[in-house]
Design a protein around this motif. Sequence first.
Motif, PDB file in Angstrom:
ATOM      1  N   PHE A 108      41.132  54.652  53.163  1.00 50.70           N
ATOM      2  CA  PHE A 108      41.107  54.475  52.456  1.00 50.70           C
ATOM      3  C   PHE A 108      40.121  53.725  51.396  1.00 50.70           C
ATOM      4  CE2 PHE A 108      40.946  49.279  50.594  1.00 50.70           C
ATOM      5  CZ  PHE A 108      42.678  49.658  49.089  1.00 50.70           C
ATOM      6  N   TYR A 109      39.075  53.854  51.299  1.00 51.03           N
ATOM      7  CA  TYR A 109      37.631  53.438  50.738  1.00 51.03           C
ATOM      8  C   TYR A 109      37.525  54.733  50.217  1.00 51.03           C
ATOM      9  CZ  TYR A 109      34.924  49.304  51.838  1.00 51.03           C
ATOM     10  OH  TYR A 109      34.960  47.294  51.949  1.00 51.03           O
ATOM     11  N   ARG A 110      38.120  56.133  50.665  1.00 51.88           N
ATOM     12  CA  ARG A 110      37.576  57.264  49.849  1.00 51.88           C
ATOM     13  C   ARG A 110      38.639  57.744  48.988  1.00 51.88           C
ATOM     14  NH1 ARG A 110      36.822  58.919  55.588  1.00 51.88           N
ATOM     15  NH2 ARG A 110      39.523  59.293  55.572  1.00 51.88           N
ATOM     16  N   ALA A 111      40.101  57.007  48.877  1.00 51.23           N
ATOM     17  CA  ALA A 111      41.122  56.844  48.443  1.00 51.23           C
ATOM     18  C   ALA A 111      41.035  56.336  46.913  1.00 51.23           C
ATOM     19  CB  ALA A 111      42.321  56.691  49.139  1.00 51.23           C
ATOM     20  N   PHE A 112      40.549  55.312  47.737  1.00 52.72           N
ATOM     21  CA  PHE A 112      40.440  54.105  46.207  1.00 52.72           C
ATOM     22  C   PHE A 112      39.339  54.235  45.325  1.00 52.72           C
ATOM     23  CE2 PHE A 112      38.997  49.922  44.299  1.00 52.72           C
ATOM     24  CZ  PHE A 112      40.124  48.989  44.032  1.00 52.72           C
ATOM     25  N   ARG A 113      37.735  54.851  46.122  1.00 52.88           N
ATOM     26  CA  ARG A 113      37.297  55.677  44.372  1.00 52.88           C
ATOM     27  C   ARG A 113      36.970  56.648  44.629  1.00 52.88           C
ATOM     28  NH1 ARG A 113      31.729  55.198  45.439  1.00 52.88           N
ATOM     29  NH2 ARG A 113      31.195  53.788  47.643  1.00 52.88           N
ATOM     30  N   CYS A 114      38.492  57.335  44.682  1.00 51.10           N
ATOM     31  CA  CYS A 114      38.509  58.829  44.245  1.00 51.10           C
ATOM     32  C   CYS A 114      39.888  57.650  42.372  1.00 51.10           C
ATOM     33  CB  CYS A 114      39.403  59.803  44.635  1.00 51.10           C
ATOM     34  SG  CYS A 114      39.155  60.510  45.669  1.00 51.10           S
ATOM     35  N   TRP A 115      40.252  56.701  42.859  1.00 51.87           N
ATOM     36  CA  TRP A 115      41.044  56.274  42.358  1.00 51.87           C
ATOM     37  C   TRP A 115      39.860  55.295  40.887  1.00 51.87           C
ATOM     38  CZ3 TRP A 115      43.657  53.651  46.573  1.00 51.87           C
ATOM     39  CH2 TRP A 115      44.993  54.370  47.153  1.00 51.87           C
ATOM     40  N   GLU A 116      39.351  54.582  40.951  1.00 54.71           N
ATOM     41  CA  GLU A 116      38.793  53.314  40.289  1.00 54.71           C
ATOM     42  C   GLU A 116      37.700  54.333  41.090  1.00 54.71           C
ATOM     43  OE1 GLU A 116      39.376  50.679  38.860  1.00 54.71           O
ATOM     44  OE2 GLU A 116      41.634  51.445  39.550  1.00 54.71           O
ATOM     45  N   GLY A 117      36.739  54.639  41.000  1.00 53.34           N
ATOM     46  CA  GLY A 117      34.810  55.226  41.288  1.00 53.34           C
ATOM     47  C   GLY A 117      34.274  54.177  41.381  1.00 53.34           C
ATOM     48  N   ASN A 118      34.519  53.365  42.197  1.00 53.18           N
ATOM     49  CA  ASN A 118      34.240  52.159  42.462  1.00 53.18           C
ATOM     50  C   ASN A 118      34.721  52.139  44.133  1.00 53.18           C
ATOM     51  OD1 ASN A 118      32.495  50.043  42.342  1.00 53.18           O
ATOM     52  ND2 ASN A 118      33.210  49.396  41.110  1.00 53.18           N
ATOM     53  N   THR A 119      34.331  50.625  44.540  1.00 48.99           N
ATOM     54  CA  THR A 119      34.407  50.611  46.067  1.00 48.99           C
ATOM     55  C   THR A 119      35.195  49.445  46.370  1.00 48.99           C
ATOM     56  OG1 THR A 119      32.715  49.242  46.733  1.00 48.99           O
ATOM     57  CG2 THR A 119      31.778  51.528  47.533  1.00 48.99           C
ATOM     58  N   PRO A 120      36.427  49.844  47.496  1.00 49.43           N
ATOM     59  CA  PRO A 120      37.177  48.499  47.107  1.00 49.43           C
ATOM     60  C   PRO A 120      36.668  46.225  46.995  1.00 49.43           C
ATOM     61  CG  PRO A 120      38.059  49.833  48.756  1.00 49.43           C
ATOM     62  CD  PRO A 120      36.948  50.109  48.455  1.00 49.43           C
ATOM     63  N   LEU A 121      35.791  46.750  47.979  1.00 51.29           N
ATOM     64  CA  LEU A 121      34.912  45.720  47.663  1.00 51.29           C
ATOM     65  C   LEU A 121      34.137  44.970  46.717  1.00 51.29           C
ATOM     66  CD1 LEU A 121      33.735  43.114  49.485  1.00 51.29           C
ATOM     67  CD2 LEU A 121      31.583  44.243  50.314  1.00 51.29           C
ATOM     68  N   ASN A 122      33.814  46.271  45.677  1.00 50.19           N
ATOM     69  CA  ASN A 122      33.005  46.024  44.513  1.00 50.19           C
ATOM     70  C   ASN A 122      33.580  45.960  43.924  1.00 50.19           C
ATOM     71  OD1 ASN A 122      29.906  46.466  45.472  1.00 50.19           O
ATOM     72  ND2 ASN A 122      30.066  48.447  44.940  1.00 50.19           N
ATOM     73  N   TRP A 123      34.851  46.514  43.764  1.00 50.21           N
ATOM     74  CA  TRP A 123      36.282  45.969  42.555  1.00 50.21           C
ATOM     75  C   TRP A 123      36.589  44.568  42.921  1.00 50.21           C
ATOM     76  CZ3 TRP A 123      41.214  44.559  42.483  1.00 50.21           C
ATOM     77  CH2 TRP A 123      42.175  44.178  41.381  1.00 50.21           C
ATOM     78  N   ARG A 124      36.669  44.316  44.023  1.00 49.60           N
ATOM     79  CA  ARG A 124      37.001  42.748  44.101  1.00 49.60           C
ATOM     80  C   ARG A 124      36.135  41.816  43.502  1.00 49.60           C
ATOM     81  NH1 ARG A 124      38.951  40.770  49.862  1.00 49.60           N
ATOM     82  NH2 ARG A 124      40.591  41.140  48.774  1.00 49.60           N
ATOM     83  N   THR A 125      34.621  42.387  44.113  1.00 51.16           N
ATOM     84  CA  THR A 125      33.518  40.902  43.242  1.00 51.16           C
ATOM     85  C   THR A 125      33.656  40.542  41.614  1.00 51.16           C
ATOM     86  OG1 THR A 125      32.916  42.046  44.855  1.00 51.16           O
ATOM     87  CG2 THR A 125      31.690  40.518  43.554  1.00 51.16           C
ATOM     88  N   GLU A 126      34.209  42.208  40.697  1.00 53.08           N
ATOM     89  CA  GLU A 126      34.392  42.123  39.540  1.00 53.08           C
ATOM     90  C   GLU A 126      35.011  41.458  39.071  1.00 53.08           C
ATOM     91  OE1 GLU A 126      33.487  46.420  38.824  1.00 53.08           O
ATOM     92  OE2 GLU A 126      31.462  46.526  39.685  1.00 53.08           O
ATOM     93  N   TYR A 127      36.031  42.091  39.968  1.00 53.22           N
ATOM     94  CA  TYR A 127      37.992  41.331  39.600  1.00 53.22           C
ATOM     95  C   TYR A 127      37.296  39.929  39.706  1.00 53.22           C
ATOM     96  CZ  TYR A 127      42.308  40.017  39.407  1.00 53.22           C
ATOM     97  OH  TYR A 127      43.860  39.519  38.893  1.00 53.22           O
ATOM     98  N   VAL A 128      37.395  39.334  40.450  1.00 56.82           N
ATOM     99  CA  VAL A 128      36.925  37.712  40.767  1.00 56.82           C
ATOM    100  C   VAL A 128      35.855  37.528  39.576  1.00 56.82           C
ATOM    101  CG1 VAL A 128      36.211  35.580  41.900  1.00 56.82           C
ATOM    102  CG2 VAL A 128      36.911  37.846  43.177  1.00 56.82           C
TER     103      VAL A 128
END
Length: 337
Positions: A311-331
């Motif tokens: 999941f981490y690899r796929a999400f990096r391809c989609w967003e250029g970021n890790t799921p955790l970092n994306w969530r932190t920025e979103y919040v």
Amino acid sequence: MTSHNRIRIPDGFWAGLYQLGITAQDVVRKAKMPLTVITESVVTTEQYIAIWQAYSDIIGDMEDAIIKLPTTFETAQYPPSVLAAYHARDYRDALKRMARYKEMCPPENIRIVEEGESCTIEVEWLDTGLPGPPLLVGTTLAFLLELGRRGTGLPIQASLVEFNHTMNQVQGLEDYFGCPIQFGAKCNRLTLHRGDLDRPFASYNAELLDILTPVLHQTLEEQRGSHSITEIVKWILKRSLTGERLEIQDVASELGMSERTLQRRLTDEQTTFKQLMREARHELAKEYLANPNLDIKEVAFLVGYKDQSSFYRAFRCWEGNTPLNWRTEYVSINSIN
């Protein structure tokens, strides 16, 4: 697959359960479904049945459950389709509106037949190949009688209620409906005294009906219209990804077509099954990550990944970021807004 495979949970349903002390989260977890169902409120036929079965399992007492939801549900929480029936000219008009607008919330259908001194209202289960949940059927029949009572302000009673299933207790139902209850019948049916259909509704509101009727008619016509195969496939993927990876043959089977036919129709709409799978997972992942109550491992499972690293690899391809970092920025962004 027919249009009945895309079912919208009635507005106010979760609020009605909450009034009974049952949370939407408890029902969805019991039904083993993604929590996004609560906010999106669009499910497959199988999931719709699972929700009602989960509610039945949680509340325990079938007889009590059938009566409680229709009688506890506040008029102010009625969705527009039911409001149009509640503010109808009379009981007959209300029932006809309910039958017409029920198309917007299958898989059950309401058929009304007036003959002699009686009016029968039959709940038909539409092309699902699955039996209707007894609690849903009972609640529907109880609500149709409750609608007449609330609209007229009179204690209208039925002359007969028939269920094609069995139930251990009947006294409470007979007291509520005011008539005998027959089990093991060929159909699920409420029989009313025809003269009651002429009773005017104290809640009649012509001005409100002039507003609601055109909007509901347009909504019904739009819903009857066809959806693109791309929309339908992505919707199926989003509703079914949890814990597993769907293959194109699985979706083709649910749609009632061959794998080759599905591939051809997707090509005609300039997309592929793999592309829709990626889009569905990507969109769902962001929805789940926006919910701080879900940990990353659970999000990975909910979008169909068996291990967190994939999941981490796929999400990096989609967003250029890790799921955790994306969530932190979103919040962070949403806390500012």
